[in-house]
Design a protein around this motif. Structure first.
Motif, PDB file in Angstrom:
ATOM      1  N   ARG A 191      19.090  63.192 -16.775  1.00  0.00           N
ATOM      2  CA  ARG A 191      20.044  61.987 -15.553  1.00  0.00           C
ATOM      3  C   ARG A 191      20.535  61.177 -15.399  1.00  0.00           C
ATOM      4  O   ARG A 191      21.331  60.825 -14.956  1.00  0.00           O
ATOM      5  CB  ARG A 191      18.596  61.846 -14.220  1.00  0.00           C
ATOM      6  CG  ARG A 191      17.551  62.798 -13.627  1.00  0.00           C
ATOM      7  CD  ARG A 191      16.928  62.161 -12.814  1.00  0.00           C
ATOM      8  NE  ARG A 191      16.393  62.791 -11.372  1.00  0.00           N
ATOM      9  CZ  ARG A 191      16.759  63.745 -11.143  1.00  0.00           C
ATOM     10  NH1 ARG A 191      17.911  63.524 -10.220  1.00  0.00           N
ATOM     11  NH2 ARG A 191      16.275  65.167  -9.962  1.00  0.00           N
ATOM     12  N   ARG A 192      20.151  60.254 -16.910  1.00  0.00           N
ATOM     13  CA  ARG A 192      21.522  58.801 -16.918  1.00  0.00           C
ATOM     14  C   ARG A 192      22.563  59.814 -17.496  1.00  0.00           C
ATOM     15  O   ARG A 192      24.025  59.649 -17.155  1.00  0.00           O
ATOM     16  CB  ARG A 192      21.079  58.158 -18.209  1.00  0.00           C
ATOM     17  CG  ARG A 192      19.771  57.810 -17.927  1.00  0.00           C
ATOM     18  CD  ARG A 192      19.165  56.559 -18.911  1.00  0.00           C
ATOM     19  NE  ARG A 192      18.406  57.010 -19.735  1.00  0.00           N
ATOM     20  CZ  ARG A 192      17.340  56.915 -20.203  1.00  0.00           C
ATOM     21  NH1 ARG A 192      16.662  56.702 -18.679  1.00  0.00           N
ATOM     22  NH2 ARG A 192      17.216  57.876 -21.126  1.00  0.00           N
ATOM     23  N   LEU A 193      22.555  60.973 -18.218  1.00  0.00           N
ATOM     24  CA  LEU A 193      23.864  61.833 -18.649  1.00  0.00           C
ATOM     25  C   LEU A 193      24.319  61.977 -17.193  1.00  0.00           C
ATOM     26  O   LEU A 193      26.203  61.405 -17.826  1.00  0.00           O
ATOM     27  CB  LEU A 193      23.404  62.624 -19.637  1.00  0.00           C
ATOM     28  CG  LEU A 193      24.757  63.985 -20.300  1.00  0.00           C
ATOM     29  CD1 LEU A 193      25.630  63.272 -21.214  1.00  0.00           C
ATOM     30  CD2 LEU A 193      23.131  64.940 -20.484  1.00  0.00           C
ATOM     31  N   PHE A 194      23.435  62.802 -16.786  1.00  0.00           N
ATOM     32  CA  PHE A 194      24.400  63.502 -15.778  1.00  0.00           C
ATOM     33  C   PHE A 194      24.963  62.195 -14.947  1.00  0.00           C
ATOM     34  O   PHE A 194      26.266  62.498 -14.255  1.00  0.00           O
ATOM     35  CB  PHE A 194      23.714  64.292 -14.934  1.00  0.00           C
ATOM     36  CG  PHE A 194      22.905  65.246 -15.475  1.00  0.00           C
ATOM     37  CD1 PHE A 194      23.428  65.853 -16.298  1.00  0.00           C
ATOM     38  CD2 PHE A 194      21.510  65.860 -14.683  1.00  0.00           C
ATOM     39  CE1 PHE A 194      23.436  66.897 -17.366  1.00  0.00           C
ATOM     40  CE2 PHE A 194      21.083  67.297 -15.696  1.00  0.00           C
ATOM     41  CZ  PHE A 194      22.243  67.875 -16.438  1.00  0.00           C
ATOM     42  N   ALA A 195      24.174  61.019 -14.705  1.00  0.00           N
ATOM     43  CA  ALA A 195      25.035  60.557 -13.690  1.00  0.00           C
ATOM     44  C   ALA A 195      26.006  59.270 -14.712  1.00  0.00           C
ATOM     45  O   ALA A 195      26.857  59.404 -13.943  1.00  0.00           O
ATOM     46  CB  ALA A 195      24.342  59.433 -13.757  1.00  0.00           C
TER      47      ALA A 195
ATOM     48  N   GLY B 289      19.700  66.049 -24.196  1.00  0.00           N
ATOM     49  CA  GLY B 289      20.611  66.748 -24.315  1.00  0.00           C
ATOM     50  C   GLY B 289      22.258  65.947 -24.825  1.00  0.00           C
ATOM     51  O   GLY B 289      22.066  64.410 -24.137  1.00  0.00           O
ATOM     52  N   ASP B 290      22.637  65.801 -25.042  1.00  0.00           N
ATOM     53  CA  ASP B 290      24.101  65.597 -26.346  1.00  0.00           C
ATOM     54  C   ASP B 290      25.397  66.844 -25.152  1.00  0.00           C
ATOM     55  O   ASP B 290      24.875  67.172 -24.067  1.00  0.00           O
ATOM     56  CB  ASP B 290      24.399  65.669 -26.946  1.00  0.00           C
ATOM     57  CG  ASP B 290      24.974  67.260 -27.879  1.00  0.00           C
ATOM     58  OD1 ASP B 290      24.887  68.145 -27.119  1.00  0.00           O
ATOM     59  OD2 ASP B 290      24.911  67.183 -28.798  1.00  0.00           O
ATOM     60  N   SER B 291      26.250  66.026 -25.260  1.00  0.00           N
ATOM     61  CA  SER B 291      27.997  65.870 -24.822  1.00  0.00           C
ATOM     62  C   SER B 291      28.095  67.883 -24.419  1.00  0.00           C
ATOM     63  O   SER B 291      28.578  68.523 -23.995  1.00  0.00           O
ATOM     64  CB  SER B 291      28.995  65.311 -25.349  1.00  0.00           C
ATOM     65  OG  SER B 291      29.402  65.909 -26.789  1.00  0.00           O
TER      66      SER B 291
END
Length: 114
Positions: free
Chosen positions: A90-94, A63-65
């Motif tokens: 999870r990394r994107l959200f964190a 998933g991107d921005s």
């Protein structure tokens, strides 16, 4: 699966179904500005009809921005819960701090019961 459902929900959107007072939308694959439109349509439609929308994210590989932007917008329209996000999400959200805003759950069942 073949038939009308495939024509209506091509690509990244999987099964969508009622669950209690809410609606579950499953998504899969890579979600970016080029592939996001069918998922956006499914989630916005669900948010307009249901007080609770669960995104089954267990099969989303990227998933991107633009995907994150969609989730944050939906978060303001309905009780959005994200179920089973993988490591990349999870990394994107964190990294973005979205994990402090979005409602993340280990499974669809957990999201529905929260």
């Amino acid at each position: 699966m073949t038939g009308a459902r495939d024509a209506y929900q091509p690509g990244v959107v999987g099964d969508s179904y009622p669950a209690g007072a809410g609606w579950v939308v499953a998504a899969h694959g890579e979600l970016d500005q080029d592939t996001l439109a069918p998922l956006e349509e499914a989630l916005v439609s669900a948010a307009g009809r249901h007080p609770l929308v669960v995104l089954d994210a267990g099969s989303i590989t990227f998933g991107d921005s633009s995907f994150l932007n969609l989730l944050l917008r939906l978060h303001h329209l309905t009780d959005l819960r994200i179920a089973a996000p993988g490591d990349q999400l999870r990394r994107l959200f964190a990294v973005t701090g979205a994990d402090t805003v979005l409602s993340l759950h280990a499974s669809v069942e957990d999201a529905l019961g929260a």
